[in-house]
Write an enzyme that holds these catalytic residues in place. Structure first.
Site, short mmCIF file in Angstrom:
data_model
loop_
_atom_site.label_atom_id
_atom_site.label_comp_id
_atom_site.label_asym_id
_atom_site.label_seq_id
_atom_site.Cartn_x
_atom_site.Cartn_y
_atom_site.Cartn_z
N ARG A 82 0.84 -1.20 0.00
CA ARG A 82 0.00 0.00 0.00
C ARG A 82 0.88 1.24 0.00
O ARG A 82 1.98 1.24 0.52
CB ARG A 82 -0.91 0.02 1.23
CG ARG A 82 -2.09 -0.94 1.15
CD ARG A 82 -3.00 -0.82 2.37
NE ARG A 82 -2.32 -1.26 3.58
CZ ARG A 82 -1.77 -0.47 4.47
NH1 ARG A 82 -1.83 0.85 4.33
NH2 ARG A 82 -1.17 -0.96 5.52
N TYR A 210 -1.45 -3.38 -7.01
CA TYR A 210 -1.17 -4.16 -5.81
C TYR A 210 -2.26 -4.09 -4.72
O TYR A 210 -2.63 -3.01 -4.27
CB TYR A 210 0.16 -3.72 -5.17
CG TYR A 210 0.59 -4.77 -4.18
CD1 TYR A 210 1.16 -5.96 -4.61
CD2 TYR A 210 0.33 -4.61 -2.82
CE1 TYR A 210 1.47 -6.96 -3.72
CE2 TYR A 210 0.64 -5.60 -1.92
CZ TYR A 210 1.22 -6.77 -2.38
OH TYR A 210 1.52 -7.76 -1.50
N LYS A 219 -9.68 -2.32 1.57
CA LYS A 219 -9.35 -1.19 2.43
C LYS A 219 -10.13 0.06 2.00
O LYS A 219 -10.56 0.86 2.83
CB LYS A 219 -7.85 -0.92 2.42
CG LYS A 219 -7.05 -2.09 3.03
CD LYS A 219 -7.45 -2.31 4.46
CE LYS A 219 -7.16 -3.65 5.07
NZ LYS A 219 -5.84 -4.12 5.26
N HIS A 239 -10.66 -2.36 11.32
CA HIS A 239 -9.58 -3.22 10.81
C HIS A 239 -9.37 -4.36 11.82
O HIS A 239 -8.37 -4.41 12.53
CB HIS A 239 -8.31 -2.37 10.67
CG HIS A 239 -7.19 -3.03 9.91
ND1 HIS A 239 -5.89 -2.60 10.00
CD2 HIS A 239 -7.18 -4.07 9.03
CE1 HIS A 239 -5.12 -3.35 9.21
NE2 HIS A 239 -5.87 -4.24 8.63
N SER A 261 -1.50 -3.63 10.23
CA SER A 261 -1.11 -4.48 9.12
C SER A 261 0.14 -5.29 9.48
O SER A 261 1.10 -4.75 10.03
CB SER A 261 -0.83 -3.62 7.89
OG SER A 261 -1.98 -2.88 7.57
N CYS A 263 0.55 -7.52 11.74
CA CYS A 263 0.78 -7.65 13.17
C CYS A 263 -0.01 -8.80 13.78
O CYS A 263 -0.24 -8.84 14.99
CB CYS A 263 0.46 -6.34 13.89
SG CYS A 263 1.65 -5.05 13.50
N ASP A 288 -9.51 -9.80 8.68
CA ASP A 288 -8.96 -8.45 8.42
C ASP A 288 -9.94 -7.31 8.71
O ASP A 288 -9.51 -6.27 9.16
CB ASP A 288 -8.49 -8.36 6.96
CG ASP A 288 -7.52 -7.22 6.70
OD1 ASP A 288 -6.54 -7.10 7.47
OD2 ASP A 288 -7.74 -6.44 5.77
N ARG A 380 2.07 -12.03 -0.70
CA ARG A 380 0.72 -12.35 -0.19
C ARG A 380 0.13 -13.59 -0.86
O ARG A 380 0.46 -13.89 -2.01
CB ARG A 380 -0.22 -11.17 -0.47
CG ARG A 380 0.15 -9.88 0.24
CD ARG A 380 -0.58 -9.73 1.54
NE ARG A 380 -0.03 -8.67 2.39
CZ ARG A 380 -0.58 -8.30 3.53
NH1 ARG A 380 -1.68 -8.87 3.97
NH2 ARG A 380 -0.02 -7.36 4.28
P1 GTP Z 1 -2.47 -7.77 7.29
O1 GTP Z 1 -2.96 -8.81 6.35
O2 GTP Z 1 -1.38 -6.94 6.73
O3 GTP Z 1 -3.55 -6.93 7.85
O4 GTP Z 1 -1.68 -8.57 8.49
P2 GTP Z 1 -2.17 -9.45 9.73
O5 GTP Z 1 -2.50 -8.54 10.86
O6 GTP Z 1 -3.20 -10.41 9.31
O7 GTP Z 1 -0.82 -10.21 10.15
P3 GTP Z 1 -0.42 -11.75 10.03
O8 GTP Z 1 -1.27 -12.64 10.87
O9 GTP Z 1 -0.30 -12.09 8.60
O10 GTP Z 1 1.03 -11.75 10.70
C1 GTP Z 1 2.06 -10.93 10.22
C2 GTP Z 1 3.39 -11.31 10.79
O11 GTP Z 1 3.35 -11.36 12.21
C3 GTP Z 1 3.85 -12.69 10.32
O12 GTP Z 1 5.22 -12.60 9.98
C4 GTP Z 1 3.67 -13.56 11.53
O13 GTP Z 1 4.59 -14.61 11.54
C5 GTP Z 1 3.86 -12.59 12.70
N1 GTP Z 1 3.07 -13.01 13.88
C6 GTP Z 1 1.75 -13.28 13.90
N2 GTP Z 1 1.34 -13.67 15.14
C7 GTP Z 1 2.45 -13.61 15.93
C8 GTP Z 1 2.68 -13.89 17.32
O14 GTP Z 1 1.79 -14.26 18.07
N3 GTP Z 1 3.95 -13.70 17.76
C9 GTP Z 1 4.96 -13.30 16.94
N4 GTP Z 1 6.18 -13.14 17.46
N5 GTP Z 1 4.78 -13.05 15.63
C10 GTP Z 1 3.55 -13.19 15.12
C1 SPV Z 2 -3.04 -4.51 5.16
O1 SPV Z 2 -2.06 -3.88 4.74
O2 SPV Z 2 -3.58 -4.24 6.26
C2 SPV Z 2 -3.58 -5.63 4.37
C3 SPV Z 2 -3.04 -5.87 3.02
O3 SPV Z 2 -4.48 -6.31 4.82
S1 SPV Z 2 -3.71 -4.78 1.83
O4 SPV Z 2 -4.84 -5.45 1.19
O5 SPV Z 2 -2.67 -4.52 0.84
O6 SPV Z 2 -4.16 -3.58 2.48
MN MN Z 3 -5.03 -5.65 6.96
#
Ligand code: GTP
Ligand code: SPV
Ligand code: MN
Length: 597
Positions: A82, A210, A219, A239, A261, A263, A288, A380
């Site tokens: 983004r 993207y 979003k 979110h 994002s 996290c 999400d 992704r």
């Molecule tokens: P968006 O799709 O961008 O909104 O991201 P998201 O909030 O869905 O994050 P996602 O679950 O894909 O995790 C992102 C990163 O955080 C990855 O590299 C995971 O491995 C890491 N992660 C997720 N949960 C944990 C956790 O409980 N502990 C740690 N240390 N890392 C974590």
């Molecule tokens: C985020 O960045 O929080 C996502 C991926 O979930 S995107 O669809 O690119 O916003």
């Molecule tokens: Mn997101």
């Protein structure tokens, strides 16, 4: 539009909606596509469009024995995340967009982008992509139409939304739909804009191919336009993931969790409880986005407007997130990962051996041991939610699910404890509003810098942040049984830089305490930050890490918090006089408690 406009041919329109047809004609007259194709969402048509994508090199077929129905895509290397600095909220006044958003006057934005859209689709096909955000038939669902010249967008919208004819049937002859207009143009960052016009329920996106920049239902509509609509109509667009926790007696409790994002939302939403939690089960409603509305029973009800997952690939493996792994074995699009010689995909953190050689996300040869990453950190997967083995039986429920707890969680190496419960709704809103988090690869720009990211909505709130906080406070008046609010931090690190808390499945321990607290059946200590688990109410047996680490993850460092409050104060100042007084007072109260302790 100009009087020299040629009436483009609308071949076999799938709708006779006059508002829709005249808008499509207007956009086509501007972008001048060679052809217009209506997407009906059928498997046959999706396959035909994919065949065009394969022919044009937009997609590569992956090894169909290993990954049936899976395809590979590389985006332009200047276009991998983004772009917050190129994202605009175009409200009549700058004040309405507020200090956290980029703003352009609507007339200026339309004029600027009209020039860019002029002829942008020459020689190309314009796809009409009708879609529903939310379960079909849900009173909370919204309809969008995205006009795009990107096959990648069409295929991804087919996975991420309820796309095709059902959306047109639901729309009928109504004028009430989001107008999304997207062109790749020449995928040049100098000609890239993501503009939102909340007053017109319109989104114009140009120059990117993207994810969050171009899948306009996600979003752009579900959060930026959605938050604006929610404020007007008395609901919330957040979110947040939504999950259901089923206890051994079969009772399911639903929670929403806002993490910025990259996290941990997808991971948390698909959590598999550790052995110790025999009989417990987590069900994914969404990973999400949550749309939440007070129900007639006085509770807050939530739907996931999406139908698929656009998830972070690196770090995904069978120990961190087995359900995500199982979800991406078929009918999945992989974007910007590594590609092995046998047509398989690879990324940093995948199970198994590192391949000797492959092509990296840019298409360059990559050898084992290379210091370059094979997969982009923001690579992704796009997978339909029906692939998820723990998809909630209520994911398609038009009424949604009742929410008992809301969780805010940033990525903080220090300062913020593992888990804290707010004293009350206002205090919880303060916790969310002041949340800080280290930046990630999900957006372009520096990574690892702590910034305030209120409710994980900094890049997604479609109006003035101060007014958004007021809306949160106001919602309590509309909900008789408001969810309890919690703050978590999975990412706190010890002195040697390692994570103090094991995270992933072990987050179940924290989740159980949250659920128990939401039902008023677990103990807690009062601290200056809020309520924290009593030892006997926080199940740590079989955790396999030193309990001192947990204590450290939970510790409150007064000096760090004084600094934190200074930073929060600066943030509130930056937001100006629209920040509700209650939140300023919450900060003052905490400061007073700190100075006494
Ligand atoms: P968006 O799709 O961008 O909104 O991201 P998201 O909030 O869905 O994050 P996602 O679950 O894909 O995790 C992102 C990163 O955080 C990855 O590299 C995971 O491995 C890491 N992660 C997720 N949960 C944990 C956790 O409980 N502990 C740690 N240390 N890392 C974590
Ligand atoms: C985020 O960045 O929080 C996502 C991926 O979930 S995107 O669809 O690119 O916003
Ligand atoms: Mn997101």
């Amino acid at each position: 539009m100009s009087s020299t406009m040629v009436r483009p041919v609308l071949e076999n329109p799938l709708s006779q909606n006059p508002h829709l047809l005249s808008w499509i004609e207007e956009c086509a007259a501007l972008a001048k596509p060679e052809k217009i194709v209506w997407c009906d969402g059928s498997q046959e048509q999706n396959e035909a469009i994919m065949a065009d994508g394969l022919r044009d090199g937009v997609f590569h077929r992956l090894n169909q024995e290993k990954l049936p129905g899976c395809f590979y895509h590389r985006s332009n290397s200047n276009d991998v995340a983004r772009v917050e600095h190129l994202t605009f909220i175009c409200t009549p006044t700058k004040e309405e967009a507020g200090p956290t958003n980029n703003w352009m006057a609507p007339a200026d934005a339309y004029a600027k982008l009209r020039q860019l859209f002029d002829g942008a689709m020459k020689g190309r096909t314009m796809y009409v992509v009708p879609y529903v955000m939310g379960p079909i038939g849900s009173p909370m669902a919204k309809i969008g139409i995205e006009l795009t010249d990107s096959i990648y967008v069409v295929i991804n919208m087919g996975l991420m939304t309820r796309m095709g004819k059902p959306a047109l049937d639901m729309l009928g002859n109504s004028d009430d739909f989001n107008r999304g207009f997207h062109s790749l143009l020449d995928v040049n960052p100098d000609r890239r804009y993501i503009c939102h016009f909340p007053q017109d329920n319109t989104i114009w996106s140009i120059g990117s191919g993207y994810g969050g920049n171009v899948l306009l239902g996600k979003k752009c509509l579900a959060l930026r336009i959605g938050s604006h609509l929610g404020r007007q109509e008395g609901w919330m667009a957040e979110h947040m993931l939504i999950l259901g926790v089923e206890d051994p007696r079969g009772e399911t409790t639903y929670v929403g969790a806002a993490f910025p994002s990259a996290c941990g939302k997808t991971n948390f939403a698909m959590l598999i409880p550790p052995k110790r939690f025999e009989g417990w089960k987590v069900w994914t409603v969404g990973d999400d986005i949550a749309w939440m509305k007070p129900g007639p029973d006085g509770r807050l009800w939530a739907i996931n407007p999406e139908a698929g997952y656009f998830g972070v690939v690196p770090g995904t493996n069978y120990s961190s997130n087995p359900n995500a792994m199982r979800s991406i074995q078929r009918n999945t699009i992989y974007t910007n990962v590594g590609l092995t010689p046998d047509g398989d995909v690879w990324w940093e953190g995948k199970d198994g051996d590192v391949p000797e050689e492959m092509l990296d996300w840019k298409g360059n040869p990559w050898k084992k041991g290379s210091t370059e990453k094979a997969a982009h950190p923001n690579s992704r997967f796009t997978a339909p939610m029906t692939n998820n083995p723990v998809l909630s039986p209520h994911a398609n429920d038009p009424q949604g699910v009742p929410i008992s707890a809301l969780i805010f969680g940033g990525r903080r190496s220090d300062t913020v404890p593992l888990v804290t419960q707010s004293f009350n709704w206002v205090h919880g809103v303060y916790m969310g509003a002041t949340m800080g988090s280290e930046t990630t690869a999900a957006a372009t720009g520096a990574v690892g810098i702590v910034r305030r990211d209120p409710m994980a909505m900094l890049p997604f709130c479609g109006y003035n942040m101060g007014d958004y906080f007021s809306h949160w406070l106001h919602m309590a008046n509309l909900i008789k049984y408001p969810p309890k609010i919690f703050q978590v931090n999975w990412f706190r690190k010890g002195t040697n830089g390692r994570f103090l808390w094991p995270g992933f499945g072990e987050n179940m321990r924290v989740l159980k305490w949250i659920v128990d607290r939401a039902h008023g059946r677990a103990g807690a200590w009062e601290t200056l930050l809020g309520w924290v688990p009593k030892q006997q109410d926080f199940d740590l047996s079989g955790l396999g890490i030193p309990l001192e680490d947990v204590d450290e993850a939970q510790s409150i460092d007064h000096e760090a918090w004084k600094k934190e409050l200074e930073d929060q104060g600066k943030f509130f100042e930056q937001l100006g006089d629209r920040v509700p007084k209650e939140l300023l007072l919450q900060r003052e109260l905490l400061l007073a408690r700190l100075n006494r302790g």
